[in-house]
Design a protein around this motif. Sequence first.
Motif, PDB file in Angstrom:
ATOM      1  N   ALA A  27       0.818  -1.218   0.000  1.00 22.73           N
ATOM      2  CA  ALA A  27       0.000   0.000   0.000  1.00 22.73           C
ATOM      3  C   ALA A  27       0.849   1.263   0.000  1.00 22.73           C
ATOM      4  CB  ALA A  27      -0.942  -0.007   1.200  1.00 22.73           C
ATOM      5  N   CYS A  28       1.886   1.310   0.863  1.00 20.12           N
ATOM      6  CA  CYS A  28       2.635   2.562   0.995  1.00 20.12           C
ATOM      7  C   CYS A  28       4.106   2.423   0.592  1.00 20.12           C
ATOM      8  CB  CYS A  28       2.544   3.090   2.426  1.00 20.12           C
ATOM      9  SG  CYS A  28       3.375   2.033   3.615  1.00 20.12           S
ATOM     10  N   GLY A  29       4.592   1.208   0.390  1.00 17.54           N
ATOM     11  CA  GLY A  29       5.971   1.017  -0.059  1.00 17.54           C
ATOM     12  C   GLY A  29       6.993   0.985   1.066  1.00 17.54           C
ATOM     13  N   THR A  30       6.573   1.251   2.299  1.00 18.15           N
ATOM     14  CA  THR A  30       7.498   1.221   3.431  1.00 18.15           C
ATOM     15  C   THR A  30       7.968  -0.217   3.676  1.00 18.15           C
ATOM     16  OG1 THR A  30       6.225   2.997   4.444  1.00 18.15           O
ATOM     17  CG2 THR A  30       7.752   1.819   5.882  1.00 18.15           C
ATOM     18  N   THR A  31       9.281  -0.393   3.845  1.00 18.62           N
ATOM     19  CA  THR A  31       9.760  -1.748   4.124  1.00 18.62           C
ATOM     20  C   THR A  31       9.655  -2.029   5.614  1.00 18.62           C
ATOM     21  OG1 THR A  31      12.027  -0.950   4.313  1.00 18.62           O
ATOM     22  CG2 THR A  31      11.351  -1.826   2.167  1.00 18.62           C
ATOM     23  N   VAL A  59       5.283 -18.297   4.277  1.00 17.57           N
ATOM     24  CA  VAL A  59       5.377 -16.847   4.100  1.00 17.57           C
ATOM     25  C   VAL A  59       5.106 -16.142   5.423  1.00 17.57           C
ATOM     26  CG1 VAL A  59       4.782 -16.766   1.645  1.00 17.57           C
ATOM     27  CG2 VAL A  59       2.980 -16.732   3.334  1.00 17.57           C
ATOM     28  N   ARG A  60       5.612 -14.917   5.488  1.00 12.14           N
ATOM     29  CA  ARG A  60       5.408 -14.125   6.705  1.00 12.14           C
ATOM     30  C   ARG A  60       4.440 -12.986   6.436  1.00 12.14           C
ATOM     31  NH1 ARG A  60      11.676 -13.233   6.863  1.00 12.14           N
ATOM     32  NH2 ARG A  60      11.095 -13.230   4.668  1.00 12.14           N
ATOM     33  N   ARG A  61       3.735 -12.633   7.449  1.00 16.10           N
ATOM     34  CA  ARG A  61       2.890 -11.440   7.378  1.00 16.10           C
ATOM     35  C   ARG A  61       3.610 -10.388   8.220  1.00 16.10           C
ATOM     36  NH1 ARG A  61      -2.008  -9.575   6.021  1.00 16.10           N
ATOM     37  NH2 ARG A  61      -2.482 -11.401   4.777  1.00 16.10           N
ATOM     38  N   PHE A  62       3.885  -9.257   7.617  1.00 21.62           N
ATOM     39  CA  PHE A  62       4.611  -8.189   8.313  1.00 21.62           C
ATOM     40  C   PHE A  62       3.644  -7.102   8.777  1.00 21.62           C
ATOM     41  CE2 PHE A  62       7.907 -10.035   5.591  1.00 21.62           C
ATOM     42  CZ  PHE A  62       8.980 -10.120   6.461  1.00 21.62           C
ATOM     43  N   ARG A  63       4.064  -6.380   9.818  1.00 19.41           N
ATOM     44  CA  ARG A  63       3.318  -5.181  10.227  1.00 19.41           C
ATOM     45  C   ARG A  63       3.889  -3.998   9.476  1.00 19.41           C
ATOM     46  NH1 ARG A  63       0.826  -6.385  15.170  1.00 19.41           N
ATOM     47  NH2 ARG A  63       1.914  -8.048  16.283  1.00 19.41           N
ATOM     48  N   CYS A  64       3.016  -3.167   8.916  1.00 21.85           N
ATOM     49  CA  CYS A  64       3.510  -1.966   8.257  1.00 21.85           C
ATOM     50  C   CYS A  64       3.972  -0.990   9.342  1.00 21.85           C
ATOM     51  CB  CYS A  64       2.426  -1.329   7.385  1.00 21.85           C
ATOM     52  SG  CYS A  64       3.059   0.097   6.491  1.00 21.85           S
ATOM     53  N   ALA A  68       0.040   5.507   9.706  1.00 24.73           N
ATOM     54  CA  ALA A  68      -1.058   6.128   8.955  1.00 24.73           C
ATOM     55  C   ALA A  68      -1.513   5.236   7.795  1.00 24.73           C
ATOM     56  CB  ALA A  68      -0.609   7.480   8.414  1.00 24.73           C
ATOM     57  N   CYS A  69      -0.771   4.165   7.520  1.00 23.19           N
ATOM     58  CA  CYS A  69      -1.084   3.308   6.367  1.00 23.19           C
ATOM     59  C   CYS A  69      -2.371   2.515   6.624  1.00 23.19           C
ATOM     60  CB  CYS A  69       0.085   2.351   6.101  1.00 23.19           C
ATOM     61  SG  CYS A  69      -0.220   1.265   4.691  1.00 23.19           S
TER      62      CYS A  69
END
Length: 193
Positions: A27-31, A59-64, A68-69
């Motif tokens: 959504a926002c491109g933040t790694t 696979v892993r699910r990451f927290r953004c 604000a995302c």
Amino acid sequence: MIENAVVDGELVVVRARASAKRAACPACGTTSGRVHSRYVRRFADTAVAGRPVVIELQVRRFRCRDRACRQATFAEQVDGLTFRHGRRSTGLQTVLQQVAVMLAGRADSRLANALAVRASWSTLLRLIRRMPEPEVHTPRVLGVDEFARRKAQLRHDTGGHRHAPSHRSTARPGHGDGGRLARRPPRRRGDLP
Ligand SMILES: [Zn+2]
């Protein structure tokens, strides 16, 4: 990273996990490297030695990290292997799309079966509908009319050889070919060869 591959009945099952430390939020491109959870995705890949291949990818699910995302968490994708909500690998999806285009509405899914891929005809049609529209390029190949006009022009410019009767029709003495072409009625639908 592949952990192992086993033959299970008629299937080859490849177990693997992604090894990248971080992934980019779609959504926002933040790694982010903050793992929220892990799960196993199962999807089909192109056949090996005539056997269908199933990949079980952890696979892993990451927290953004961007508060604000709108995407609080996101699943990682492996470039060239997975895409969002895909039940097939990227490579297998491409192969099936090509099969669907080649068969385009006139055959069944026998070719897909020959590739050891399970895909019904309705699946292939759905793949075609989802494909992006091809870009339209200006054709670089001359049409028949244009070819005949240029050939006649060349003959006119070089003095002309009109020994063969079939050639006469493309270069009438005293009449420019432009005039002949202009008098031709426009081509209608259904007139195509
Ligand atoms: Zn985000």
